[in-house]
Motif scaffolding. Structure first.
Motif, PDB file in Angstrom:
ATOM      1  N   UNK A   1       0.850  -1.193   0.000  1.00  0.00           N
ATOM      2  CA  UNK A   1       0.000   0.000   0.000  1.00  0.00           C
ATOM      3  C   UNK A   1       0.879   1.235   0.000  1.00  0.00           C
ATOM      4  N   UNK A   2       0.503   2.204   0.824  1.00  0.00           N
ATOM      5  CA  UNK A   2       1.286   3.424   0.883  1.00  0.00           C
ATOM      6  C   UNK A   2       1.942   3.573   2.243  1.00  0.00           C
ATOM      7  N   UNK A   3       3.150   4.084   2.228  1.00  0.00           N
ATOM      8  CA  UNK A   3       3.834   4.236   3.501  1.00  0.00           C
ATOM      9  C   UNK A   3       5.133   4.984   3.366  1.00  0.00           C
ATOM     10  N   UNK A   4       5.814   5.055   4.479  1.00  0.00           N
ATOM     11  CA  UNK A   4       7.097   5.749   4.544  1.00  0.00           C
ATOM     12  C   UNK A   4       8.146   4.769   5.044  1.00  0.00           C
ATOM     13  N   UNK A   5       9.225   4.645   4.312  1.00  0.00           N
ATOM     14  CA  UNK A   5      10.329   3.786   4.744  1.00  0.00           C
ATOM     15  C   UNK A   5      11.495   4.680   5.134  1.00  0.00           C
ATOM     16  N   UNK A   6      11.834   4.636   6.411  1.00  0.00           N
ATOM     17  CA  UNK A   6      12.969   5.418   6.919  1.00  0.00           C
ATOM     18  C   UNK A   6      14.177   4.504   6.968  1.00  0.00           C
ATOM     19  N   UNK A   7      15.204   4.872   6.249  1.00  0.00           N
ATOM     20  CA  UNK A   7      16.397   4.042   6.248  1.00  0.00           C
ATOM     21  C   UNK A   7      17.275   4.419   7.431  1.00  0.00           C
ATOM     22  N   UNK A   8      18.066   3.452   7.849  1.00  0.00           N
ATOM     23  CA  UNK A   8      18.921   3.693   9.013  1.00  0.00           C
ATOM     24  C   UNK A   8      19.898   4.835   8.747  1.00  0.00           C
ATOM     25  N   UNK A   9      20.216   5.086   7.464  1.00  0.00           N
ATOM     26  CA  UNK A   9      21.172   6.160   7.156  1.00  0.00           C
ATOM     27  C   UNK A   9      20.515   7.541   7.094  1.00  0.00           C
ATOM     28  N   UNK A  10      19.200   7.597   7.338  1.00  0.00           N
ATOM     29  CA  UNK A  10      18.528   8.889   7.352  1.00  0.00           C
ATOM     30  C   UNK A  10      17.772   9.216   6.072  1.00  0.00           C
ATOM     31  N   UNK A  11      18.017   8.449   5.014  1.00  0.00           N
ATOM     32  CA  UNK A  11      17.218   8.632   3.799  1.00  0.00           C
ATOM     33  C   UNK A  11      15.796   8.141   4.058  1.00  0.00           C
ATOM     34  N   UNK A  12      14.889   8.534   3.204  1.00  0.00           N
ATOM     35  CA  UNK A  12      13.559   7.948   3.314  1.00  0.00           C
ATOM     36  C   UNK A  12      12.860   7.906   1.966  1.00  0.00           C
ATOM     37  N   UNK A  13      12.023   6.920   1.843  1.00  0.00           N
ATOM     38  CA  UNK A  13      11.181   6.776   0.654  1.00  0.00           C
ATOM     39  C   UNK A  13       9.736   6.843   1.104  1.00  0.00           C
TER      40      UNK A  13
END
Ligand SMILES: [Zn+2]
Length: 365
Positions: free
Chosen positions: A317-329
C-alpha cells in the motif's frame, strides 16, 4: 477565518518543526482503522474518525494518572487524518482533542519512543483540563507552560523518565519562542518542574545502592561438583490474559517473539504490539487473522523503519520507509517491495520523485 479555535497552535509548532522532514508525507497516510465517519460540523475538514482503542486507552491513562478517572472526561477524542497535528479545540461548545495518527507515528519514529506522542497528547489534554480552550484567546506562552507542566506531571506518573517527558520538545520544538510559544529551554524547564512535582508526591522506587553487601560465601575447599544452575526457561505460549478472544500476551515457542494485544479466534486480530526476542519492538499496529494487516509500524532488524499500510503480513500500500542512514522513501509498496510512485528524500534534504517496479528503480515519467 473559520470557527476553529486552535489552542493547539503548539502543535502548529510541532508541524512546523516536522514539516521540513515530513513534507508531503500526509499525502501517503491512509488511515482506515475504525473508520467510522462521525457527525458533520466536527473539527475535521474532510473525514473524521472515532478515535481508536489504543488512543482511547492512552487518554484514559493520562486522565487517571492526573487523578481524573473515568467519567471526568470533558472532551471528545477524534481523529482527523492528514492534518499532521494534535491539538485541543472547542467547536460550538464541544471540546475536542483532535489528532492525526500518522502524525503521532512519525513523532514516535523520530524520537524512537512512544513517550513523545503520549507527552504531546497529555499537553493537549492539559489545555482542556486547565480551562485554556474556554477563553477564546488561543495559545499564549503562559498557557503553554501550564500545559507543559501538566504533561511532565502525567508522564512521570505513567512511568516515564524525565528525559522521556522532555524528548518531544527537545526534538521537535525550535529553540526560539514566539508570540504564542515560549522558547525551548523554558518549556523543558517547566516539564521538569511538573515531573519533579509528581516525583515528590509519588517518588520512584530506586534501588538502594547503599544496602549492605552480603558477606562473602565461605570458600569451598574440596572440589565439590557445583550444582547445576536452575534452568531459566522462558515461559512461552499464552502467558497473560486471553489469547483466544480478547486481550492477551503470547510468547512464540520457536522465535521467542512476544505479542501483546487483541485476539480473535486464537489469532492476533485488532491492535497489537510484537517484540523481538531481545525485547525490542518489532511491529505496532493492526493485525488481521494473525498477520500485520492495516496500518502499522515495522522496525526492521537492519535498522530501517516502515510506517504505513500492510496487507496479509507484508508491506503493501502506501507508507514511509525510513532508512537507518537517514534517507527515506515515501510512496507505494507492493508485496514487501517498493512498487509504484514515490518520493525519495536523502538525509541531506535533497529529494526526487522516483518510480519503482518490484523494488527496481525506473526513471520517473
Ligand atoms: Zn499547547
Amino acid at each position: 477565518m473559520n470557527l476553529l479555535f486552535r489552542t493547539g497552535l503548539a502543535l502548529g509548532l510541532w508541524t512546523l518543526a516536522l514539516s521540513a522532514w515530513a513534507q508531503g508525507e500526509e499525502r501517503f497516510s491512509t488511515w482506515t482503522f475504525g473508520a467510522q465517519k462521525t457527525q458533520r460540523g466536527g473539527p475535521c475538514d474532510v473525514y473524521m474518525f472515532k478515535s481508536n482503542d489504543h488512543a482511547e486507552k492512552v487518554v484514559d491513562n493520562i486522565l487517571r494518572s492526573a487523578g481524573m478517572g473515568f467519567g471526568k472526561r470533558n472532551f471528545q477524542v477524534v481523529e482527523c487524518p492528514r492534518t499532521d497535528n494534535c491539538y485541543a479545540t472547542i467547536i460550538n461548545g464541544v471540546r475536542y482533542i483532535v489528532y492525526d495518527n500518522s502524525f503521532l507515528k512519525l513523532v514516535e519514529d523520530r524520537t524512537h519512543t512512544d513517550w513523545a506522542a503520549i507527552s504531546i497528547m497529555a499537553h493537549e489534554i492539559g489545555h482542556h483540563i486547565l480551562g485554556h480552550t474556554s477563553d477564546g484567546m488561543g495559545s499564549r506562552p503562559d498557557k503553554e507552560l501550564q500545559a507543559d507542566y501538566f504533561s511532565g506531571f502525567v508522564v512521570h506518573n505513567l512511568g516515564g523518565s524525565l528525559e522521556e517527558a522532555q524528548i518531544a520538545i527537545r526534538v521537535l520544538q525550535g529553540e526560539e519562542g514566539d508570540a504564542s510559544h515560549p522558547p525551548r529551554r523554558d518549556r523543558l524547564a517547566t516539564i521538569e518542574k511538573g515531573w519533579r512535582e509528581a516525583d515528590s508526591f509519588y517518588p520512584r522506587l530506586v534501588k538502594n545502592s547503599s544496602s549492605p553487601t552480603p558477606p562473602p560465601a565461605p570458600e569451598i575447599v574440596k572440589n565439590e561438583p557445583k550444582p547445576e544452575p536452575p534452568k531459566t526457561e522462558t515461559r512461552t505460549g499464552c502467558i497473560d490474559g486471553n489469547c483466544d478472544d480478547g486481550e492477551g500476551v503470547y510468547i512464540n515457542r520457536k522465535t521467542l517473539e512476544r505479542y501483546e494485544g487483541e485476539w480473535q479466534e486464537s489469532r492476533p486480530h485488532g491492535f497489537g504490539i510484537q517484540f523481538y526476542a531481545n525485547g525490542k519492538k518489532k511491529y505496532e499496529g493492526e493485525f488481521a487473522n494473525g498477520k500485520f494487516d492495516g496500518n502499522g509500524t515495522l522496525w526492521l532488524s537492519n535498522g530501517n523503519i516502515y510506517t504505513g499500510d500492510f496487507k496479509t503480513g507484508t508491506v503493501h500500500g502506501k507508507g514511509v520507509l525510513l532508512y537507518a542512514n537517514g534517507d527515506r522513501y515515501m510512496g507505494e509498496f507492493r508485496n514487501g517491495q517498493r512498487h509504484g510512485q514515490g518520493k525519495y528524500v536523502y538525509a541531506g534534504g535533497r529529494q526526487e520523485v522516483v518510480y519503482y517496479v518490484n523494488d527496481a528503480r525506473r526513471k520517473a515519467e
